[in-house]
Design a protein around this motif. Structure first.
Motif: not given
Length: 267
Positions: A113, A115, A202, A205, A207
């Motif tokens: 991530e 983040s 997650w 998601w 990616t």
């Protein structure tokens, strides 16, 4: 899980380390910010430093983790976590079981991530204060640490924070030393038990590899949108910045399209 030379130290520091990724080759490596955090921790006087990592023990990640051991450590605490798990609860449990006085980590991971929220979520769960952008730990006295925080344009700010606390470092922290091959191979990854929490968000998601952003066009400023349109068309036609006059909309559009392709904005 600490260097033998620091066994009798009084200040307990835990550095959270992760597996980084080289920006060019994509190969696993020690993360730059985390390595800086390790270097900063080693520079604190009278401190006992241990390394903690929550994640998998894949074949490509072990050499990266041993890169931290090569900075002068004989062990690294490893809380094994399968792929797709939330490492926050496991880290919180490990720190709560043997709480250090100071936790140091990078601002964000180089993969996943990335983040930058983990230090703040961890501080919230433990009930500790958090300081970002650390450049140095100047002193620790009577349970209070004097920190030097990096600000934009090379400025610095001195802060005092009561321990225990979590601090993050970035590029302003000291550059990490090279990893020595011998200590990296001799050190061992000590398994630490920890709970496993599936990261449901997650898992949902999608990616994909990041793409390089288009670069800005360097076009001479004009007084109006019409003038900017003509200036771009002139550059596309090789006019050296001269404004084309008496061009149709189709001709101007073709000139701008050619310019965008030449500048690498469009393929």
């Amino acid at each position: 899980m600490r260097p033998e030379a620091q066994a009798d130290a009084s200040l307990e520091i835990t550095v959270l380390v992760s597996v980084g990724r080289h920006p060019v080759t994509g190969r696993a490596r020690r993360a730059d910010q985390d390595a800086r955090a390790v270097e900063l921790a080693r520079g604190v006087a009278d401190a006992s430093v241990q390394l903690l990592h929550a994640g998998g023990k894949e074949a490509d990640s072990e050499p990266a983790l041993r890169g931290y051991l090569g900075m002068g450590f004989d062990a690294l605490a490893l809380v094994e976590q399968p792929e797709g798990t939330d490492v926050l609860p496991a880290l919180a449990e490990a720190l709560d079981a043997a709480p250090p006085q100071l936790v140091i980590t990078g601002e964000r991971a180089e993969q996943g991530e990335g983040s930058g929220l983990l230090p703040y979520l961890l501080a919230e769960r433990l009930g500790w204060p958090v300081v970002s952008g650390l450049a140095a730990v100047e002193s620790v006295e009577n349970g209070v640490a004097t920190l030097l925080q990096a600000l934009p344009r090379g400025q610095r700010r001195r802060l005092k924070v009561r321990l225990p606390a979590i601090v993050t470092v970035d590029g302003a922290a000291p550059a990490p030393r090279q990893s020595a091959y011998g200590p990296a191979r001799r050190g061992h990854l000590a398994a630490v038990p920890g709970s496993v929490t599936v990261d449901e968000a997650w898992a949902s998601w999608e990616t994909q590899p990041a793409r390089k952003r288009p670069k800005r066009l360097k076009i001479v400023k004009a007084a109006s949108a019409r003038d900017r349109f003509k200036a771009a068309a002139a550059k596309a036609e090789g006019g050296g910045g001269q404004v084309l006059t008496d061009v149709t909309a189709e001709e101007g559009a073709e000139a701008i399209l050619k310019l965008l392709k030449e500048e690498g904005v469009l393929r």
